[in-house]
Design a protein around this motif. Structure first.
Motif, mmCIF file in Angstrom:
data_model
loop_
_atom_site.group_PDB
_atom_site.id
_atom_site.type_symbol
_atom_site.label_atom_id
_atom_site.label_comp_id
_atom_site.label_asym_id
_atom_site.label_seq_id
_atom_site.Cartn_x
_atom_site.Cartn_y
_atom_site.Cartn_z
ATOM 1 N N VAL A 8 -48.387 4.835 -108.443
ATOM 2 C CA VAL A 8 -48.917 3.988 -107.548
ATOM 3 C C VAL A 8 -50.164 2.927 -107.978
ATOM 4 N N ARG A 9 -49.761 1.469 -108.700
ATOM 5 C CA ARG A 9 -51.279 0.836 -108.829
ATOM 6 C C ARG A 9 -51.315 -0.429 -108.360
ATOM 7 N N PRO A 10 -52.467 -0.839 -108.306
ATOM 8 C CA PRO A 10 -52.345 -2.513 -108.205
ATOM 9 C C PRO A 10 -51.925 -3.327 -109.011
ATOM 10 N N ALA A 11 -50.584 -4.011 -108.068
ATOM 11 C CA ALA A 11 -50.126 -5.151 -108.859
ATOM 12 C C ALA A 11 -50.828 -6.324 -109.687
ATOM 13 N N GLU A 12 -50.101 -6.605 -111.465
ATOM 14 C CA GLU A 12 -50.460 -7.445 -112.774
ATOM 15 C C GLU A 12 -49.517 -8.254 -112.676
ATOM 16 N N ALA A 13 -49.780 -9.648 -112.635
ATOM 17 C CA ALA A 13 -48.912 -10.733 -113.316
ATOM 18 C C ALA A 13 -48.132 -10.627 -113.735
ATOM 19 N N GLN A 14 -47.777 -10.023 -114.417
ATOM 20 C CA GLN A 14 -46.337 -8.912 -115.340
ATOM 21 C C GLN A 14 -45.622 -8.362 -114.634
ATOM 22 N N ASP A 15 -45.758 -7.701 -113.537
ATOM 23 C CA ASP A 15 -44.806 -7.456 -112.667
ATOM 24 C C ASP A 15 -44.115 -8.373 -110.960
ATOM 25 N N ALA A 16 -44.318 -9.063 -111.712
ATOM 26 C CA ALA A 16 -43.795 -10.859 -110.388
ATOM 27 C C ALA A 16 -42.676 -10.913 -110.629
ATOM 28 N N GLU A 17 -41.953 -10.507 -111.905
ATOM 29 C CA GLU A 17 -40.283 -10.704 -112.423
ATOM 30 C C GLU A 17 -39.986 -9.527 -111.128
ATOM 31 N N ALA A 18 -39.981 -8.387 -112.039
ATOM 32 C CA ALA A 18 -39.585 -6.640 -110.799
ATOM 33 C C ALA A 18 -39.615 -6.617 -109.507
ATOM 34 N N ILE A 19 -40.882 -7.263 -109.182
ATOM 35 C CA ILE A 19 -40.969 -7.550 -107.579
ATOM 36 C C ILE A 19 -40.065 -8.797 -107.429
ATOM 37 N N CYS A 20 -40.158 -9.293 -107.641
ATOM 38 C CA CYS A 20 -38.580 -10.007 -106.995
ATOM 39 C C CYS A 20 -37.709 -10.195 -107.365
ATOM 40 N N ARG A 21 -36.972 -8.828 -108.144
ATOM 41 C CA ARG A 21 -36.089 -8.377 -108.498
ATOM 42 C C ARG A 21 -36.290 -7.304 -107.443
ATOM 43 N N ILE A 22 -36.545 -6.466 -107.157
ATOM 44 C CA ILE A 22 -36.684 -5.546 -106.146
ATOM 45 C C ILE A 22 -36.354 -5.427 -104.782
ATOM 46 N N ARG A 23 -36.869 -7.009 -104.537
ATOM 47 C CA ARG A 23 -37.554 -7.659 -103.450
ATOM 48 C C ARG A 23 -35.541 -8.040 -102.821
ATOM 49 N N VAL A 24 -35.158 -9.263 -103.944
ATOM 50 C CA VAL A 24 -34.348 -9.512 -103.770
ATOM 51 C C VAL A 24 -32.848 -8.381 -103.448
ATOM 52 N N LEU A 25 -32.895 -7.281 -104.304
ATOM 53 C CA LEU A 25 -31.743 -5.822 -104.065
ATOM 54 C C LEU A 25 -32.338 -5.411 -102.483
#
Length: 87
Positions: A8-25
């Protein structure tokens, strides 16, 4: 049984795409019996990517955004902090 460790780590800008993908799933799984299938299928993971990048790059002082990784891949995310709206 071998299990990879979750990091577990703080989010970084490059994580935005993965966050959006996980959120939709997550929405598709959580709301499949409550919302029309056509609506859930039409959700676009990239629709909110800039908004998430901005949240990560310019966080509100009372909010934290983090990700969970397994084997170097983002598999989950969280936000934590004070409520956005008074209760």
């Amino acid at each position: 049984l071998h299990r990879e460790k979750v990091q577990v780590r703080p989010a970084e800008a490059q994580d935005a795409e993965a966050i959006c993908r996980i959120r939709v799933l997550a929405w598709q799984a959580a709301y499949c019996k409550l919302m029309p299938e056509s609506y859930l299928r039409a959700l676009n993971p990239l629709e909110n990517i800039e908004s998430w990048r901005e949240r990560i790059e310019r966080p509100v002082a009372s909010t934290s955004i983090g990700v969970a990784e397994v084997g170097g891949s983002v598999v989950g995310f969280f936000t934590a902090g004070l409520p956005r709206y008074p209760t």
